[in-house]
Design a protein around this motif. Structure first.
Motif, PDB file in Angstrom:
ATOM      1  N   THR A 368       0.850  -1.191   0.000  1.00  0.00           N
ATOM      2  CA  THR A 368       0.000   0.000   0.000  1.00  0.00           C
ATOM      3  C   THR A 368       0.882   1.236   0.000  1.00  0.00           C
ATOM      4  O   THR A 368       2.029   1.199   0.475  1.00  0.00           O
ATOM      5  CB  THR A 368      -0.936   0.029   1.217  1.00  0.00           C
ATOM      6  OG1 THR A 368      -0.143  -0.024   2.420  1.00  0.00           O
ATOM      7  CG2 THR A 368      -1.905  -1.158   1.192  1.00  0.00           C
ATOM      8  N   SER A 377      -0.910   5.680 -12.889  1.00  0.00           N
ATOM      9  CA  SER A 377      -0.806   4.234 -12.737  1.00  0.00           C
ATOM     10  C   SER A 377       0.529   3.907 -12.076  1.00  0.00           C
ATOM     11  O   SER A 377       1.381   4.799 -11.897  1.00  0.00           O
ATOM     12  CB  SER A 377      -0.930   3.524 -14.088  1.00  0.00           C
ATOM     13  OG  SER A 377       0.163   3.854 -14.921  1.00  0.00           O
ATOM     14  N   TYR A 378       0.691   2.619 -11.729  1.00  0.00           N
ATOM     15  CA  TYR A 378       1.888   2.204 -11.005  1.00  0.00           C
ATOM     16  C   TYR A 378       2.374   0.862 -11.541  1.00  0.00           C
ATOM     17  O   TYR A 378       1.566  -0.012 -11.895  1.00  0.00           O
ATOM     18  CB  TYR A 378       1.597   2.080  -9.498  1.00  0.00           C
ATOM     19  CG  TYR A 378       0.980   3.314  -8.918  1.00  0.00           C
ATOM     20  CD1 TYR A 378       1.772   4.362  -8.461  1.00  0.00           C
ATOM     21  CD2 TYR A 378      -0.410   3.452  -8.867  1.00  0.00           C
ATOM     22  CE1 TYR A 378       1.197   5.520  -7.952  1.00  0.00           C
ATOM     23  CE2 TYR A 378      -0.991   4.595  -8.360  1.00  0.00           C
ATOM     24  CZ  TYR A 378      -0.189   5.637  -7.915  1.00  0.00           C
ATOM     25  OH  TYR A 378      -0.761   6.780  -7.420  1.00  0.00           O
ATOM     26  N   VAL A 380       4.595  -2.413 -10.463  1.00  0.00           N
ATOM     27  CA  VAL A 380       5.084  -3.117  -9.265  1.00  0.00           C
ATOM     28  C   VAL A 380       6.104  -4.158  -9.703  1.00  0.00           C
ATOM     29  O   VAL A 380       5.837  -4.971 -10.604  1.00  0.00           O
ATOM     30  CB  VAL A 380       3.922  -3.780  -8.510  1.00  0.00           C
ATOM     31  CG1 VAL A 380       4.443  -4.498  -7.259  1.00  0.00           C
ATOM     32  CG2 VAL A 380       2.865  -2.740  -8.130  1.00  0.00           C
ATOM     33  N   ARG A 393       0.744  -4.121 -13.127  1.00  0.00           N
ATOM     34  CA  ARG A 393       0.427  -2.691 -13.039  1.00  0.00           C
ATOM     35  C   ARG A 393      -0.923  -2.518 -12.369  1.00  0.00           C
ATOM     36  O   ARG A 393      -1.780  -3.411 -12.422  1.00  0.00           O
ATOM     37  CB  ARG A 393       0.410  -2.048 -14.425  1.00  0.00           C
ATOM     38  CG  ARG A 393       1.786  -1.829 -15.035  1.00  0.00           C
ATOM     39  CD  ARG A 393       1.671  -1.200 -16.425  1.00  0.00           C
ATOM     40  NE  ARG A 393       2.953  -0.878 -17.001  1.00  0.00           N
ATOM     41  CZ  ARG A 393       3.570   0.287 -16.900  1.00  0.00           C
ATOM     42  NH1 ARG A 393       2.996   1.266 -16.214  1.00  0.00           N
ATOM     43  NH2 ARG A 393       4.739   0.499 -17.461  1.00  0.00           N
ATOM     44  N   THR A 394      -1.109  -1.372 -11.773  1.00  0.00           N
ATOM     45  CA  THR A 394      -2.375  -1.064 -11.128  1.00  0.00           C
ATOM     46  C   THR A 394      -2.626   0.444 -11.189  1.00  0.00           C
ATOM     47  O   THR A 394      -1.677   1.235 -11.274  1.00  0.00           O
ATOM     48  CB  THR A 394      -2.375  -1.532  -9.663  1.00  0.00           C
ATOM     49  OG1 THR A 394      -3.625  -1.179  -9.047  1.00  0.00           O
ATOM     50  CG2 THR A 394      -1.228  -0.899  -8.879  1.00  0.00           C
ATOM     51  N   ARG A 398      -2.612   0.252  -4.264  1.00  0.00           N
ATOM     52  CA  ARG A 398      -2.591  -0.998  -3.504  1.00  0.00           C
ATOM     53  C   ARG A 398      -2.325  -2.125  -4.483  1.00  0.00           C
ATOM     54  O   ARG A 398      -2.819  -2.112  -5.612  1.00  0.00           O
ATOM     55  CB  ARG A 398      -3.941  -1.217  -2.815  1.00  0.00           C
ATOM     56  CG  ARG A 398      -4.022  -2.481  -1.959  1.00  0.00           C
ATOM     57  CD  ARG A 398      -5.427  -2.594  -1.349  1.00  0.00           C
ATOM     58  NE  ARG A 398      -5.525  -3.714  -0.422  1.00  0.00           N
ATOM     59  CZ  ARG A 398      -5.704  -4.973  -0.775  1.00  0.00           C
ATOM     60  NH1 ARG A 398      -5.817  -5.296  -2.059  1.00  0.00           N
ATOM     61  NH2 ARG A 398      -5.777  -5.925   0.142  1.00  0.00           N
ATOM     62  N   TYR A 399      -1.544  -3.146  -4.038  1.00  0.00           N
ATOM     63  CA  TYR A 399      -1.250  -4.262  -4.931  1.00  0.00           C
ATOM     64  C   TYR A 399      -1.080  -5.532  -4.112  1.00  0.00           C
ATOM     65  O   TYR A 399      -0.389  -5.534  -3.086  1.00  0.00           O
ATOM     66  CB  TYR A 399       0.026  -4.006  -5.733  1.00  0.00           C
ATOM     67  CG  TYR A 399       0.286  -5.043  -6.801  1.00  0.00           C
ATOM     68  CD1 TYR A 399      -0.345  -4.958  -8.038  1.00  0.00           C
ATOM     69  CD2 TYR A 399       1.137  -6.122  -6.556  1.00  0.00           C
ATOM     70  CE1 TYR A 399      -0.132  -5.930  -9.009  1.00  0.00           C
ATOM     71  CE2 TYR A 399       1.358  -7.084  -7.523  1.00  0.00           C
ATOM     72  CZ  TYR A 399       0.719  -6.991  -8.744  1.00  0.00           C
ATOM     73  OH  TYR A 399       0.931  -7.948  -9.709  1.00  0.00           O
ATOM     74  N   VAL A 414       7.892   0.085  -6.395  1.00  0.00           N
ATOM     75  CA  VAL A 414       6.683   0.604  -7.043  1.00  0.00           C
ATOM     76  C   VAL A 414       7.038   1.919  -7.728  1.00  0.00           C
ATOM     77  O   VAL A 414       7.538   2.852  -7.072  1.00  0.00           O
ATOM     78  CB  VAL A 414       5.551   0.805  -6.022  1.00  0.00           C
ATOM     79  CG1 VAL A 414       4.314   1.383  -6.715  1.00  0.00           C
ATOM     80  CG2 VAL A 414       5.210  -0.508  -5.319  1.00  0.00           C
TER      81      VAL A 414
END
Length: 440
Positions: A368, A377-378, A380, A393-394, A398-399, A414
């Motif tokens: 988180t 976007s992110y 990971v 990706r998210t 949170r992932y 991240v």
């Protein structure tokens, strides 16, 4: 009873015979057979993506005059001058009889299909030939090319001795050998004409201006298409096909008639524009206005091509509008022809995720973080002995990472992204959880 019945029958027959016969309807006028016209030529006749073509202008002229006509030939396509390939159907207006026998670069010396075969298959009443420039460009002499055009007529007649032929002049008068070839066409026509098969010349080079009537010095724009169609219409009129051209009709606007499909991606003090089309456009003018500063539209003093361009030295946080104006060769569009308008707000790349933390089970971990400004976007990743491995990706801060290898702890990274603009990254080491720990 018999005598009365017989008398009644006789009276009835007499009345029927004496009655006037019903009018016989007049025979309907037979529908005239369309005049079949085969257009044989090179790039000037085939046309390129985004063109109407002079074939379209001639068809319009004859259709408006009520002349039933059937353009015939084995092709219907244009040449895509941007993709450098045949097969385009991107006409400015494709609602006409598009059949033809023309091909970009074709020579009268090297026809794609022998003219006798074309005449035998398509049965034209008139063949309109517009070839010769590419032969001259290949260093053949005007005398040689004129003689080959004469044989072209002879070969057409082997399939139909009654076919009429129009010899159209080459319009590239800037090329030294073209005027001499055009002058020789009259002699070719006079020598080839017979009682059953007439040969005439279309003065397509008369008044043709390489700057005003073409988009690149050789290939006709909308004005040039009209001029060529006028001359061919006059030649057909001399053969009894349709009226002469009406030169009181104003010229249409030149240049592309539709705009590109434009998109834009904001970046750090810049924006990348990307576009497709319109058909045949070889470059684009960029128009821009700084909406935040209240500026009016300004056209940049250069053109761009290739489908993408990056605007630089913009002010982060300002909103900019962009639009493109298409150009074909040296022809800017007549009138207001633009792409859609896109708005972008350039900004610095997003910072690293803030307060990155993790909670792990035996083979999983929940990461988180707090979203930094401008992040959309992110990415990971997990560190391995071979480098960073991307897990996914998210768009949420949170992932859930599952299926992790057995280890005492895992290191995650991240990274923030804004579109395709890469931001900074944050790293966290997460110890493995106990048997009771779970991820969810």
């Amino acid at each position: 009873m018999r005598s009365i019945f017989g008398g009644l029958c006789a009276a009835l027959v007499t009345a029927v015979l004496a009655a006037p016969a019903p009018p016989v309807p007049a025979a309907a006028e037979p529908t005239p057979e369309p005049v079949r016209i085969l257009l044989v030529g090179d790039s000037v006749t085939q046309g390129s993506a985004g063109d109407w073509t002079w074939r379209y202008r001639l068809w319009q002229h004859l259709a408006a005059a009520g002349v039933p006509v059937d353009l015939v030939g084995p092709r219907t396509d244009l040449y895509d001058n941007v993709a450098d390939e045949h097969g385009s159907l991107a006409y400015a207006d494709g609602a006409f009889d598009r059949d033809h026998a023309a091909r970009w670069g074709m020579q009268v010396e090297v026809l794609d299909v022998p003219i006798a075969d074309l005449v035998a298959e398509h049965r034209p009443d008139v063949v309109v030939e517009m070839l010769g420039f590419n032969d001259l460009y290949a260093q053949r002499t005007p005398e040689t090319v004129a003689a080959r055009i004469g044989r072209f007529v002879d070969e057409a007649r082997t399939a139909d001795p009654t076919v009429d032929v129009v010899l159209a002049e080459a319009t590239q008068s800037w090329f030294p050998a073209v005027p001499e070839l055009n002058a020789r066409l009259r002699s070719v026509a006079a020598a080839a004409t017979t009682d059953g098969s007439r040969v005439v010349v279309a003065a397509t080079a008369a008044g043709h201006d390489a700057l005003a009537d073409t988009w690149d010095g050789s290939h006709p724009n909308a004005r040039g298409e009209v001029r060529i169609a006028w001359a061919v219409a006059d030649a057909l009129h001399g053969l009894g096909v349709g009226p002469a051209a009406d030169r009181a009709v104003p010229f249409p606007p030149v240049g592309p008639r539709s705009g590109a499909r434009l998109s834009a991606v904001p970046r750090d003090a810049s924006a990348t524009l990307a576009w497709t089309g319109p058909p045949g456009a070889t470059s684009q003018y960029v128009w821009v206005r700084d909406v935040t500063a209240g500026q009016a539209w300004t056209r940049l003093p250069f053109r761009v091509a290739g489908g993408a361009w990056t605007a630089r030295y913009l002010t982060n946080g300002h909103r900019y509008d962009y639009r493109l104006q298409p150009v074909k060769g040296d022809d800017e569009p007549g009138g207001r022809v633009f792409s859609n308008v896109v708005r972008v707000a350039p900004s610095p790349p997003p910072g690293a995720p803030r307060r990155l933390a993790g909670d792990a089970g035996r083979r999983c971990a929940v990461l988180t973080w707090l979203a930094p400004r401008h992040a959309r976007s992110y990415q990971v990743q997990r560190r391995t002995p071979y480098g960073w491995r991307t897990l996914g990706r998210t768009i949420r801060p949170r992932y859930l990472a599952t299926g992790l290898p057995r280890a005492a702890a895992w290191t995650f990274r991240v990274r923030s992204w804004r579109g395709d603009q890469r931001g900074d990254a944050a790293t966290v080491r997460v110890p493995r959880g106990g048997p009771a720990a779970a991820c969810g």
